[in-house]
Design an enzyme around this catalytic site. Structure first.
Site, PDB file in Angstrom:
ATOM      1  N   ARG A  17       0.838  -1.201   0.000  1.00 33.96           N
ATOM      2  CA  ARG A  17       0.000   0.000   0.000  1.00 33.96           C
ATOM      3  C   ARG A  17       0.875   1.254   0.000  1.00 33.96           C
ATOM      4  NH1 ARG A  17       2.740   1.854   3.017  1.00 33.96           N
ATOM      5  NH2 ARG A  17       2.947   1.621   5.249  1.00 33.96           N
ATOM      6  N   ASP A  69      -2.638   5.737  12.997  1.00 35.56           N
ATOM      7  CA  ASP A  69      -3.540   4.571  13.089  1.00 35.56           C
ATOM      8  C   ASP A  69      -3.447   3.913  14.465  1.00 35.56           C
ATOM      9  OD1 ASP A  69      -0.982   3.534  12.553  1.00 35.56           O
ATOM     10  OD2 ASP A  69      -1.693   1.969  11.194  1.00 35.56           O
ATOM     11  N   SER A  74       4.950  -1.442   2.715  1.00 40.28           N
ATOM     12  CA  SER A  74       4.259  -2.457   3.476  1.00 40.28           C
ATOM     13  C   SER A  74       4.386  -3.865   2.915  1.00 40.28           C
ATOM     14  CB  SER A  74       2.795  -2.058   3.542  1.00 40.28           C
ATOM     15  OG  SER A  74       2.276  -2.523   4.697  1.00 40.28           O
ATOM     16  N   SER A  75       5.635  -4.233   2.637  1.00 42.88           N
ATOM     17  CA  SER A  75       5.880  -5.589   2.169  1.00 42.88           C
ATOM     18  C   SER A  75       5.485  -6.586   3.253  1.00 42.88           C
ATOM     19  CB  SER A  75       7.352  -5.766   1.814  1.00 42.88           C
ATOM     20  OG  SER A  75       8.162  -5.430   2.898  1.00 42.88           O
ATOM     21  N   LYS A 120      11.258  -1.581   9.911  1.00 38.13           N
ATOM     22  CA  LYS A 120      10.746  -1.125  11.201  1.00 38.13           C
ATOM     23  C   LYS A 120      10.880  -2.163  12.297  1.00 38.13           C
ATOM     24  CE  LYS A 120       5.779  -1.496   9.965  1.00 38.13           C
ATOM     25  NZ  LYS A 120       5.881  -2.206   8.715  1.00 38.13           N
ATOM     26  N   GLU A 124      -0.352   9.860   8.752  1.00 37.77           N
ATOM     27  CA  GLU A 124       0.837   9.079   9.091  1.00 37.77           C
ATOM     28  C   GLU A 124       1.029   8.975  10.601  1.00 37.77           C
ATOM     29  OE1 GLU A 124       1.935   6.759   7.198  1.00 37.77           O
ATOM     30  OE2 GLU A 124       2.501   8.222   5.668  1.00 37.77           O
ATOM     31  N   HIS A 125       1.301   7.776  11.040  1.00 43.47           N
ATOM     32  CA  HIS A 125       1.533   7.495  12.463  1.00 43.47           C
ATOM     33  C   HIS A 125       0.352   7.915  13.324  1.00 43.47           C
ATOM     34  CE1 HIS A 125       5.638   5.952  12.519  1.00 43.47           C
ATOM     35  NE2 HIS A 125       5.895   6.761  11.509  1.00 43.47           N
ATOM     36  N   GLY A 149       8.984   0.892   2.672  1.00 44.22           N
ATOM     37  CA  GLY A 149       7.918   1.793   3.084  1.00 44.22           C
ATOM     38  C   GLY A 149       6.573   1.523   2.413  1.00 44.22           C
ATOM     39  N   ASP A 208      -1.985  -0.867   7.306  1.00 44.96           N
ATOM     40  CA  ASP A 208      -1.414  -1.616   6.190  1.00 44.96           C
ATOM     41  C   ASP A 208      -2.255  -2.841   5.855  1.00 44.96           C
ATOM     42  OD1 ASP A 208       0.476   0.226   6.759  1.00 44.96           O
ATOM     43  OD2 ASP A 208       1.983  -1.179   7.490  1.00 44.96           O
TER      44      ASP A 208
HETATM   45  C1  GLA Z   1       3.762   1.411   9.440  1.00 46.56           C
HETATM   46  C2  GLA Z   1       2.750   0.678  10.295  1.00 46.56           C
HETATM   47  C3  GLA Z   1       1.365   1.288  10.133  1.00 46.56           C
HETATM   48  C4  GLA Z   1       1.416   2.794  10.354  1.00 46.56           C
HETATM   49  C5  GLA Z   1       2.530   3.431   9.532  1.00 46.56           C
HETATM   50  C6  GLA Z   1       2.712   4.891   9.848  1.00 46.56           C
HETATM   51  O1  GLA Z   1       3.483   1.214   8.088  1.00 46.56           O
HETATM   52  O2  GLA Z   1       2.698  -0.687   9.967  1.00 46.56           O
HETATM   53  O3  GLA Z   1       0.480   0.666  11.026  1.00 46.56           O
HETATM   54  O4  GLA Z   1       1.549   3.091  11.704  1.00 46.56           O
HETATM   55  O5  GLA Z   1       3.763   2.791   9.732  1.00 46.56           O
HETATM   56  O6  GLA Z   1       1.596   5.624   9.498  1.00 46.56           O
END
Ligand code: GLA
Length: 558
Positions: free
Chosen positions: A56, A65, A172-173, A266, A62-63, A170, A218
């Site tokens: 996605r 959720d 979301s793999s 992350k 951002e940050h 970044g 994600d």
């Molecule tokens: C990562 C996390 C998500 C979200 C984003 C930041 O992708 O997996 O849940 O917190 O960072 O928006």
């Protein structure tokens, strides 16, 4: 009579046209065929089906959720595929997993046995690629046991994976991988109707087992997106989504994704970056919560309110408590709040610009200060928040700025949605309107830099170059600290943004001493059309195996 609520299930397709945009089908057809053949080469059997879940890009939000505020991501074309065959062969009381990757050199094959009632151990310190499968397996087995009873016995699984979402990029793999695995396991173990919401919740929980206290954005985007629409995801009062189409505009607008090639894993950097932010937001929530009633002042209310966020209490919940149950006490203590009308935007604005500053005047707080102010011990904070699940080693926390980012970013999401829903205010031109959308993305980036400290020099440079070349709004997307950026660009300016990034960013860049190849540079900047979410492709009734959907587009995609 009330209409029955339709429970949406993951679609089962028999042609790739149901999954991808027409223009993508040819390339995908070849890739799917390679996976199918790769499976046959390794296991000497054909797979029963293939599951797929996309990565996605987050447009805005951002940050926030994991503080339970709504976000607006969309699925991209890149995805993870999981080909699977299940059978019952192993010894009594056990089931066997054999898992391979089409890129076997990078992701080695593994096989192991589990007892039928196993809880599935995950050693998150090993950072093995198969941990994501294990995470999906753990969650799926729990659900399957709930549905089928404790005596139910899993079948053996042969699995082959292929992913095109760049790892640590970044996009979301990890959610694509966990979700595609969980879906394959559920379907392969007999659940022919997999509910989208159930799969999303399971994937959120599963991914939290791998070392990251992530929110739910994600996984929601990966499972529930639809072609040509962004996905507005709300986490309260319960997880729900809305498909949002962009208004047609002249000039037409596109979203461009540009990679920074700065790896942002992350999981690996969790203790200093992602998981630390989750802790900071949670501690900020506790400090705000403590202000909300006379009994609570100087100590935390007991029991604490609980929510679905990673550490079970979030800024979103405290925000709701303040506005839903604020009593005379709170009103007298914070008289400005009484002047705020009941619009969400005003309420968020009051929090971001007044309330947080009043309650959290210092830039940083030590653990000791926080403990004293909440009337709890430092051990209590460690046990319940700072060292719960994934310990973060920090001793000081920037609570005010983190909270200000969250409330202001949540406001930007509402403003963005308002704009999309109301369209241009004539005589405003489409371009002026688009600039207002872009401004919100630029403000989001600013807040990520200054307040949330989750950008990186490289991301800032890309955003700057892109804006100068014609992007109306540019920002990091996903967790940040590297990874990808997203840009709102008039279609007529895409080439100049691409050229500017090539000249000013990619051309002189090297990774491990090696210059980027032309192909890497070409692939680094893509125009992203919103894609569809998780799906199953049933291969079982194709008479001639892969030949039936073959290498030609006609057969896979017709
Ligand atoms: C990562 C996390 C998500 C979200 C984003 C930041 O992708 O997996 O849940 O917190 O960072 O928006």
């Amino acid at each position: 009579m009330e209409k029955p609520v339709e429970v949406e299930t993951v679609p089962v397709h028999e042609n790739l046209g149901g999954i991808y945009h027409d223009i993508e089908v040819r390339g995908e057809s070849e890739r799917w065929t390679s996976l199918y053949k790769g499976f046959e080469d390794v296991f000497e059997l054909s797979p029963d089906f293939i599951s797929r879940s996309p990565g996605r890009v987050n447009i805005i939000g951002e940050h926030i959720d994991y503080s339970l505020f709504p976000v607006l991501p969309m699925a991209i074309h890149a995805d993870t595929l999981v080909a699977m065959k299940t059978e019952r062969r192993g010894r009594e009381g056990y089931f066997k997993i054999e898992i391979a990757n089409l890129e076997g050199e990078q992701f080695p094959k593994e096989s192991w046995e589990e007892t039928s009632d196993s809880e599935i151990a995950i050693d998150e310190k090993t950072h093995a690629w198969t941990n994501y499968f294990r995470a999906g397996l753990r969650g799926s087995l729990k659900l399957l046991r709930e549905k089928n009873g404790a005596d139910w016995r899993p079948r053996d699984m042969k699995v082959m994976v292929h992913g095109t979402v760049p790892p640590a990029g970044g996009l979301s793999s990890s959610a694509a991988l966990v979700t595609a695995c969980a879906l394959a396991i559920l379907y392969g173990q007999g659940m022919k109707k997999v509910e989208k919401l159930e799969l999303t919740r399971l994937a959120i929980e599963s991914e939290r087992a791998v070392g990251v206290n992530s929110g739910g954005m994600d996984q929601s985007a990966s499972v529930m997106s639809q072609k040509d629409a962004a996905l507005y995801v709300q986490f309260t009062p319960k997880l729900s989504v809305r498909h949002v189409e962009f208004p047609k505009m002249d000039p037409s607008l596109v979203f461009v994704i540009a990679q920074s090639f700065v790896k942002a894993d992350k999981k690996v950097s969790g203790p200093f970056h992602y998981n630390l932010r989750v802790v900071e937001c949670t501690l900020a929530a506790l400090m705000l919560l403590q202000q909300l009633s006379p009994e609570a002042e100087g100590k935390l209310p007991h029991p604490l309110p609980q929510d679905d966020s990673p550490l079970n209490i979030s800024l979103g919940t405290v925000f709701n408590i303040f506005w839903d149950t604020a009593d005379d006490y709170t009103r007298t203590k914070f008289p400005d709040a009484t002047k705020v009308d009941d619009s969400m935007l005003q309420r968020l604005d009051y929090f971001a610009n007044r309330f947080v500053d009043e309650v959290l005047p210092s830039e940083t707080y030590s653990k000791k200060e926080i403990a004293q102010s909440l009337g709890v011990s430092e051990e209590y904070l460690d046990h319940n928040f700072i060292k719960k699940r994934f310990p973060v080693p920090a001793e000081t926390f920037r609570l005010r700025d983190r909270a200000k980012h969250v409330f202001s970013e949540a406001a930007r999401v509402y403003k963005f949605m308002d704009l999309l829903e109301s369209g241009p205010k004539r005589p405003e031109t489409d371009l002026e309107f688009a600039k207002r959308l872009g401004d919100l993305l630029n403000q989001s980036q600013q807040s990520c830099i200054n307040k949330f400290d989750c950008s990186a020099r490289e991301l800032d440079r890309i955003c700057l170059y892109a804006r100068v070349a014609g992007s109306l709004g540019s920002r990091l997307t996903g967790a940040g600290w590297g990874g990808a950026t997203v840009h709102l660009v008039p279609a007529s300016k895409v080439n100049s943004v691409r050229a500017a990034l090539r000249e000013q960013y990619y051309k002189d860049m090297s990774i491990n001493g090696e210059r980027l190849t032309d192909k890497q540079i070409e692939d680094a900047v893509i125009v992203s059309r919103p894609g569809s979410g998780s799906a199953i492709f049933s291969t079982s009734n194709k008479k001639d195996g892969y030949k039936a959907f073959g290498n030609e587009v006609g057969t896979w995609g017709e």
